[in-house]
Structure formats: structure tokens, C-alpha cells
Design a protein around this motif. Structure first.
Motif, mmCIF file in Angstrom:
data_model
loop_
_atom_site.group_PDB
_atom_site.id
_atom_site.type_symbol
_atom_site.label_atom_id
_atom_site.label_comp_id
_atom_site.label_asym_id
_atom_site.label_seq_id
_atom_site.Cartn_x
_atom_site.Cartn_y
_atom_site.Cartn_z
ATOM 1 N N THR A 45 48.683 -27.044 33.921
ATOM 2 C CA THR A 45 49.581 -26.730 32.113
ATOM 3 C C THR A 45 48.920 -27.758 31.255
ATOM 4 O O THR A 45 50.014 -27.558 29.901
ATOM 5 C CB THR A 45 50.654 -26.966 32.770
ATOM 6 N N CYS A 47 49.558 -31.066 31.040
ATOM 7 C CA CYS A 47 49.842 -32.230 31.030
ATOM 8 C C CYS A 47 49.239 -33.217 31.724
ATOM 9 O O CYS A 47 48.631 -33.424 32.868
ATOM 10 C CB CYS A 47 51.283 -32.247 31.597
ATOM 11 N N GLU A 65 65.137 -32.940 36.496
ATOM 12 C CA GLU A 65 63.926 -32.205 36.408
ATOM 13 C C GLU A 65 63.627 -31.390 35.233
ATOM 14 O O GLU A 65 62.236 -30.548 34.696
ATOM 15 C CB GLU A 65 63.953 -31.399 37.785
ATOM 16 N N GLY A 66 65.181 -30.320 34.673
ATOM 17 C CA GLY A 66 64.152 -29.451 33.197
ATOM 18 C C GLY A 66 64.092 -30.305 32.033
ATOM 19 O O GLY A 66 64.004 -29.914 31.255
ATOM 20 N N LYS A 69 60.594 -30.849 32.019
ATOM 21 C CA LYS A 69 60.115 -29.404 31.956
ATOM 22 C C LYS A 69 59.536 -29.495 30.477
ATOM 23 O O LYS A 69 58.206 -29.297 29.805
ATOM 24 C CB LYS A 69 60.145 -28.728 32.771
ATOM 25 N N ARG A 72 57.794 -32.538 29.126
ATOM 26 C CA ARG A 72 56.065 -31.617 29.495
ATOM 27 C C ARG A 72 55.127 -30.628 28.442
ATOM 28 O O ARG A 72 54.119 -30.886 28.097
ATOM 29 C CB ARG A 72 55.808 -31.538 31.175
#
Length: 90
Positions: A45, A47, A65-66, A69, A72
Motif C-alpha cells: 500500500t 506504508c 486498527e481503524g 488504517k 496509514r
């Protein structure tokens, strides 16, 4: 989308700020320890950093994690080495 770059301290602060604004974190009054990001080769991606081992985060993994994301997608870790600045100009 082109990512902005931040140094490790600023990126750590941004992730902590976003995590501590989550409703469930605010409601529970917890303080989650956010680790400093570590530079790595860019993944598929784009990152270029990794974070692991959030402290006091049990039960908040999905929310964290949200946040990760979203961060990132917006930021990369600056690859410049930290320069020591001599406050006395020596």
C-alpha cells in the motif's frame, strides 16, 4: 494519494490523539500507550512504518486498527535521521 510525512514523535502523537478521542476510550477513561513507529520497507500500500504492542489496549483492538488504517492512508514516517542540535552552537 500522496502521503504527508511526519517524524516518529509527531506520528506517535497523532495516533495517540486520534485513539484518545474515540468514544469508547473516552467513556472508559483508559490511557492507551502508543508505541513509537519503526521505519520499514514500504508495503504493497506504500506504508513505510510499523507499530506494535499498544499498552492497555485489551478490548480496543478493533478501534485501534481503524485509527491505524486511517493514519496509514494519510502519513508516512520520515526517513530522515534525527539530527542532534547543539543549543550552545558548538
Amino acid at each position: 494519494m500522496l502521503r504527508k510525512t511526519l517524524n516518529a514523535s509527531r506520528l506517535q502523537q497523532e495516533v495517540a490523539r486520534r485513539i484518545h478521542r474515540l468514544n469508547e476510550v473516552v467513556e472508559d477513561g483508559v490511557k492507551i500507550q502508543v508505541p513509537r513507529p519503526h521505519l520499514q520497507e514500504a508495503d504493497a500500500t506504500g506504508c513505510n512504518r510499523n507499530k506494535r504492542h499498544f499498552g492497555n489496549a485489551i478490548g480496543f483492538e478493533r478501534s485501534i486498527e481503524g485509527v491505524l488504517k486511517a493514519v496509514r492512508a494519510e502519513y508516512n514516517l520520515s526517513s530522515e535521521a534525527h539530527e542532534e542540535v547543539d543549543p550552545f552552537g558548538d
